[in-house]
Design a protein around this motif. Structure first.
Motif, PDB file in Angstrom:
ATOM      1  N   PHE A   1       0.653  -1.196   0.021  1.00  0.00           N
ATOM      2  CA  PHE A   1      -0.193   0.040  -0.052  1.00  0.00           C
ATOM      3  C   PHE A   1       0.747   1.151  -0.146  1.00  0.00           C
ATOM      4  O   PHE A   1       0.316   2.376  -0.082  1.00  0.00           O
ATOM      5  N   SER A   2       2.162   1.045   0.092  1.00  0.00           N
ATOM      6  CA  SER A   2       3.048   2.173  -0.045  1.00  0.00           C
ATOM      7  C   SER A   2       3.464   2.507  -1.505  1.00  0.00           C
ATOM      8  O   SER A   2       4.024   3.610  -1.688  1.00  0.00           O
ATOM      9  N   TYR A   3       3.072   1.757  -2.302  1.00  0.00           N
ATOM     10  CA  TYR A   3       3.484   1.836  -3.794  1.00  0.00           C
ATOM     11  C   TYR A   3       1.913   2.026  -4.685  1.00  0.00           C
ATOM     12  O   TYR A   3       1.333   1.026  -4.572  1.00  0.00           O
ATOM     13  N   PRO A   4       2.084   2.942  -5.342  1.00  0.00           N
ATOM     14  CA  PRO A   4       0.771   2.849  -6.425  1.00  0.00           C
ATOM     15  C   PRO A   4       0.892   2.125  -7.582  1.00  0.00           C
ATOM     16  O   PRO A   4       0.062   1.911  -8.344  1.00  0.00           O
ATOM     17  N   PHE A   5       2.186   1.688  -7.641  1.00  0.00           N
ATOM     18  CA  PHE A   5       2.391   0.802  -9.145  1.00  0.00           C
ATOM     19  C   PHE A   5       3.335  -0.354  -8.620  1.00  0.00           C
ATOM     20  O   PHE A   5       4.482  -0.291  -7.946  1.00  0.00           O
ATOM     21  N   LEU A   6       2.890  -1.687  -8.765  1.00  0.00           N
ATOM     22  CA  LEU A   6       3.479  -2.865  -8.795  1.00  0.00           C
ATOM     23  C   LEU A   6       3.812  -3.428 -10.197  1.00  0.00           C
ATOM     24  O   LEU A   6       3.034  -3.692 -10.978  1.00  0.00           O
ATOM     25  N   HIS A   7       4.991  -3.961 -10.129  1.00  0.00           N
ATOM     26  CA  HIS A   7       5.294  -4.562 -11.361  1.00  0.00           C
ATOM     27  C   HIS A   7       5.786  -6.268 -10.849  1.00  0.00           C
ATOM     28  O   HIS A   7       6.496  -6.426  -9.988  1.00  0.00           O
ATOM     29  N   MET A   8       5.295  -7.106 -11.977  1.00  0.00           N
ATOM     30  CA  MET A   8       5.531  -8.497 -11.665  1.00  0.00           C
ATOM     31  C   MET A   8       6.026  -8.985 -13.177  1.00  0.00           C
ATOM     32  O   MET A   8       5.410  -8.734 -14.114  1.00  0.00           O
ATOM     33  N   THR A   9       6.821 -10.013 -12.976  1.00  0.00           N
ATOM     34  CA  THR A   9       7.417 -10.591 -14.216  1.00  0.00           C
ATOM     35  C   THR A   9       7.781 -12.018 -13.855  1.00  0.00           C
ATOM     36  O   THR A   9       7.708 -12.359 -12.693  1.00  0.00           O
TER      37      THR A   9
ATOM     38  N   ILE B   1       1.805  -6.838 -14.881  1.00  0.00           N
ATOM     39  CA  ILE B   1       2.246  -8.093 -15.099  1.00  0.00           C
ATOM     40  C   ILE B   1       2.914  -8.195 -16.499  1.00  0.00           C
ATOM     41  O   ILE B   1       2.109  -8.154 -17.419  1.00  0.00           O
ATOM     42  N   ASP B   2       4.293  -8.377 -16.708  1.00  0.00           N
ATOM     43  CA  ASP B   2       4.835  -8.796 -17.874  1.00  0.00           C
ATOM     44  C   ASP B   2       5.283 -10.057 -18.064  1.00  0.00           C
ATOM     45  O   ASP B   2       6.115 -10.538 -17.279  1.00  0.00           O
TER      46      ASP B   2
END
Length: 213
Positions: free
Chosen positions: A69-77, A104-105
């Motif tokens: 919740f501290s990050y407006p953007f999560l990246h997953m690969t 999600i990439d």
């Protein structure tokens, strides 16, 4: 109910004030840590070209942690298996419906696993392909044909799928594109500069869209 409303309001306000990205450290054995130079390079590109001020050293967070919740953007690969526990899924759902965004990439081979696990997060919602005229493809740089192809695997066209909750795109799944490979240091895949630039520009579009919507 009032407490929930207050929590969601506070989280939304936090997202509006924050400009940071974290890598999602999921379970299941897949290589969540893949493409280690990709996200730092994308962040540097965004800070230089679209006016963001993102921390250049992204943290890693687990789906069940309140740290997301501290990050407006999560990246997953990754390439392989993904597993979300019920706790993971509920926390991710709360994060996404309260203003968060997950990209999600698929680094190749991830799709069958992530599709199954996303049903835990949103049992009643499906991934839907985004049309080429979706604002995501023109938020900073124009991609009139939609998601670009960066690396070839099976001869399939690149596709961008999304999950929309209450008229807001909360999750993006990029498939048969391999954006993250294009974000990596040049010597990793020996991609031509124009290919890397195309990948970085599309990545910047995703970041800008997520931060503004």
């Amino acid at each position: 109910m009032q407490k929930l409303f207050t929590l969601l309001f506070c989280l939304t306000f936090t997202f509006l004030q924050a400009q940071d990205i974290a890598v999602l450290k999921y379970s299941g054995g897949g290589d969540w840590y893949g493409n280690p130079t990709a996200l730092p390079n994308l962040i540097e590109f965004c800070n230089e070209n679209i006016g963001t001020k993102i921390n250049t050293k992204p943290e890693s967070v687990e789906p069940k942690s309140t740290d997301i919740f501290s990050y407006p953007f999560l990246h997953m690969t990754g390439h392989g298996n993904v597993f979300f526990s019920e706790e993971d899924a509920q926390n991710l759902r709360n994060y996404l419906i309260s203003g968060g965004f997950l990209h999600i990439d698929d680094n190749y081979g991830m799709r069958p696993y992530i599709e199954k696990e996303l049903k835990k997060v949103f049992p009643n919602l499906e991934l839907q392909e985004l049309p080429a005229d979706h604002p995501l493809f023109s938020s900073a740089f124009n991609f009139p044909e939609g998601l670009p192809k960066i690396h070839e695997h099976d001869g399939k066209r690149p596709q961008a799928f999304g999950i929309t909750y209450q008229n807001r795109l909360v999750l993006l799944f990029t498939f048969e594109s391999d954006l993250g490979d294009g974000w990596e240091n040049q010597e990793v895949h020996n991609d031509p500069q124009q290919v890397r630039e195309k990948a970085l520009k599309m990545g910047a579009n995703i970041v800008k869209y997520a931060f503004e919507n």
